[in-house]
Design a protein around this motif. Structure first.
Motif, mmCIF file in Angstrom:
data_model
loop_
_atom_site.group_PDB
_atom_site.id
_atom_site.type_symbol
_atom_site.label_atom_id
_atom_site.label_comp_id
_atom_site.label_asym_id
_atom_site.label_seq_id
_atom_site.Cartn_x
_atom_site.Cartn_y
_atom_site.Cartn_z
ATOM 1 N N PRO A 161 0.821 -1.234 0.000
ATOM 2 C CA PRO A 161 0.000 0.000 0.000
ATOM 3 C C PRO A 161 0.844 1.268 0.000
ATOM 4 O O PRO A 161 0.490 2.263 -0.643
ATOM 5 C CB PRO A 161 -0.821 -0.124 1.288
ATOM 6 N N ALA A 162 1.970 1.256 0.730
ATOM 7 C CA ALA A 162 2.825 2.438 0.762
ATOM 8 C C ALA A 162 3.422 2.721 -0.615
ATOM 9 O O ALA A 162 3.437 3.879 -1.074
ATOM 10 C CB ALA A 162 3.939 2.247 1.793
ATOM 11 N N ALA A 163 3.907 1.683 -1.287
ATOM 12 C CA ALA A 163 4.471 1.862 -2.625
ATOM 13 C C ALA A 163 3.406 2.311 -3.614
ATOM 14 O O ALA A 163 3.664 3.146 -4.492
ATOM 15 C CB ALA A 163 5.113 0.556 -3.088
ATOM 16 N N TRP A 164 2.194 1.785 -3.482
ATOM 17 C CA TRP A 164 1.089 2.185 -4.365
ATOM 18 C C TRP A 164 0.744 3.659 -4.169
ATOM 19 O O TRP A 164 0.500 4.386 -5.142
ATOM 20 C CB TRP A 164 -0.129 1.312 -4.094
ATOM 21 N N ALA A 165 0.742 4.109 -2.941
ATOM 22 C CA ALA A 165 0.435 5.514 -2.663
ATOM 23 C C ALA A 165 1.498 6.434 -3.258
ATOM 24 O O ALA A 165 1.178 7.465 -3.869
ATOM 25 C CB ALA A 165 0.324 5.734 -1.159
ATOM 26 N N PHE A 166 2.764 6.079 -3.104
ATOM 27 C CA PHE A 166 3.834 6.899 -3.670
ATOM 28 C C PHE A 166 3.793 6.908 -5.196
ATOM 29 O O PHE A 166 4.082 7.928 -5.832
ATOM 30 C CB PHE A 166 5.202 6.396 -3.207
ATOM 31 N N ALA A 167 3.444 5.780 -5.794
ATOM 32 C CA ALA A 167 3.503 5.659 -7.249
ATOM 33 C C ALA A 167 2.283 6.245 -7.952
ATOM 34 O O ALA A 167 2.401 6.776 -9.061
ATOM 35 C CB ALA A 167 3.666 4.186 -7.636
ATOM 36 N N ARG A 168 1.101 6.183 -7.321
ATOM 37 C CA ARG A 168 -0.134 6.531 -8.032
ATOM 38 C C ARG A 168 -0.803 7.806 -7.550
ATOM 39 O O ARG A 168 -1.586 8.399 -8.290
ATOM 40 C CB ARG A 168 -1.139 5.374 -7.903
ATOM 41 N N PHE A 169 -0.529 8.235 -6.336
ATOM 42 C CA PHE A 169 -1.201 9.421 -5.796
ATOM 43 C C PHE A 169 -0.300 10.646 -5.899
ATOM 44 O O PHE A 169 0.918 10.551 -5.738
ATOM 45 C CB PHE A 169 -1.600 9.214 -4.331
ATOM 46 N N LYS A 170 -0.898 11.788 -6.167
ATOM 47 C CA LYS A 170 -0.197 13.058 -6.185
ATOM 48 C C LYS A 170 -0.671 13.871 -4.976
ATOM 49 O O LYS A 170 -1.836 14.265 -4.911
ATOM 50 C CB LYS A 170 -0.491 13.823 -7.479
ATOM 51 N N PHE A 171 0.220 14.093 -4.030
ATOM 52 C CA PHE A 171 -0.140 14.859 -2.845
ATOM 53 C C PHE A 171 1.034 15.739 -2.444
ATOM 54 O O PHE A 171 2.189 15.491 -2.831
ATOM 55 C CB PHE A 171 -0.561 13.939 -1.688
ATOM 56 N N LYS A 172 0.754 16.744 -1.678
ATOM 57 C CA LYS A 172 1.767 17.707 -1.272
ATOM 58 C C LYS A 172 2.825 17.041 -0.388
ATOM 59 O O LYS A 172 2.492 16.349 0.562
ATOM 60 C CB LYS A 172 1.107 18.866 -0.520
ATOM 61 N N GLY A 173 4.073 17.286 -0.733
ATOM 62 C CA GLY A 173 5.169 16.718 0.039
ATOM 63 C C GLY A 173 5.502 15.294 -0.339
ATOM 64 O O GLY A 173 6.308 14.650 0.336
ATOM 65 N N ARG A 174 4.904 14.785 -1.420
ATOM 66 C CA ARG A 174 5.118 13.392 -1.816
ATOM 67 C C ARG A 174 6.586 13.114 -2.136
ATOM 68 O O ARG A 174 7.165 12.136 -1.643
ATOM 69 C CB ARG A 174 4.247 13.074 -3.030
ATOM 70 N N LYS A 175 7.196 13.976 -2.951
ATOM 71 C CA LYS A 175 8.594 13.742 -3.335
ATOM 72 C C LYS A 175 9.526 13.862 -2.133
ATOM 73 O O LYS A 175 10.468 13.069 -1.982
ATOM 74 C CB LYS A 175 9.017 14.729 -4.421
#
Length: 283
Positions: free
Chosen positions: A102-116
């Motif tokens: 789930p963590a990898a999916w969130a990083f790969a598919r979601f765009k949110f502030k502070g993601r990078k």
């Protein structure tokens, strides 16, 4: 002619390197097949050094499986530590994968502030060796009253950042149109992950499992730090305890310990290569 000579030179150098790397493994396979008297003569200079060097017969004079028989039939401690290794490694792999996907999916598919920034912090944590965080982990585990239990080794490893990084690339390469089409058809995010993310990100997940297994199966520092009861020791700590005076059991146990790692590597070799290649590509 020059090109052929260059290619031949490369093959020769690689063959020499391969022989050097495989030589210790070859010895590990040959020595347990020696009879007890022959093996005692081989190891005696290592037990009590008197100026002589060990002489190894690369072909056993009297090949025997008695050493393995002694280990598997008359050494019950081996089964206890083998079970400890299996339980610790299996538990970490299971829950580590459930947390990383789930963590990898969130990083790969979601765009949110502070993601990078958050992902970069993940990468930094991945580069920090255990020796740096050992004291802080020790204090936390001690406050949780988990010292000298298997959970002391299992819990910190579950939230490792390396599996997230490895699985992330497989999810990031999935075309967004495919996931968007599933959402338009009424699929929620968990269904998209289950029916699209997991099948298409299979290589990264399996590569993560293989690499994590190889690392966890040979884990030394964590159990040595958090476990005091020797009955809880895994194989990685049991083998050094034997010493050269128990050379026959030690060498036989080393081969048996190697079998699960070789089996997992051979079964997952293709996925491991694909997962590593995918993780090396830039976003």
């Amino acid at each position: 002619m020059t090109e052929k000579l260059r290619v031949s030179s490369v093959y020769i150098v690689m063959a020499i390197i391969c022989v050097i790397v495989m030589f210790p493994l070859l010895l590990a396979v040959i020595l347990p097949l020696q009879a007890s008297d022959e093996l005692a003569g081989t190891l005696s200079p290592l037990i009590k050094f008197n100026g002589d060097y060990s002489k190894i017969d690369y072909i056993a004079q009297y090949p025997t499986l008695d050493n393995f028989k002694e280990l598997l039939l008359y050494t019950p401690d081996f089964y206890r530590v083998f079970w400890n290794s299996f339980l610790i490694t299996g538990s970490i792999l299971l829950f580590q994968t459930l947390a990383a996907i789930p963590a990898a999916w969130a990083f790969a598919r979601f765009k949110f502030k502070g993601r990078k920034l958050l992902f970069d912090i993940y990468i930094i944590f991945m580069l920090i060796p255990f020796q740096v965080t050992m004291l802080s982990q020790y204090l936390v585990i001690d406050c949780m009253k988990l010292m000298n239990t298997r959970l002391a080794v299992i819990l910190p490893a579950i939230f490792s950042t390396f599996p997230v990084f490895l699985i992330y690339r497989g999810f990031a390469d999935i075309p967004r149109d495919v996931a968007d089409s599933a959402r338009i058809d009424g699929a929620n995010e968990w269904q998209v992950l289950r029916y699209i993310g997991l099948p298409l990100g299979r290589s990264g997940i399996l590569a993560c499992v293989v690499l994590s297994f190889l690392d966890l199966w040979n884990m030394v520092e964590q159990p040595l730090t958090f476990l005091k009861n020797k009955r809880l020791y895994p194989l990685s700590l049991y083998l050094p305890m034997l010493g050269a005076d128990s050379g026959a059991i030690l060498l036989s146990a080393a081969i048996v310990t190697l079998i699960p790692a070789v089996f997992v590597f051979v079964i997952g070799q293709e996925e491991l290569e694909q997962g590593i290649i995918a993780s090396a590509l830039k976003e």
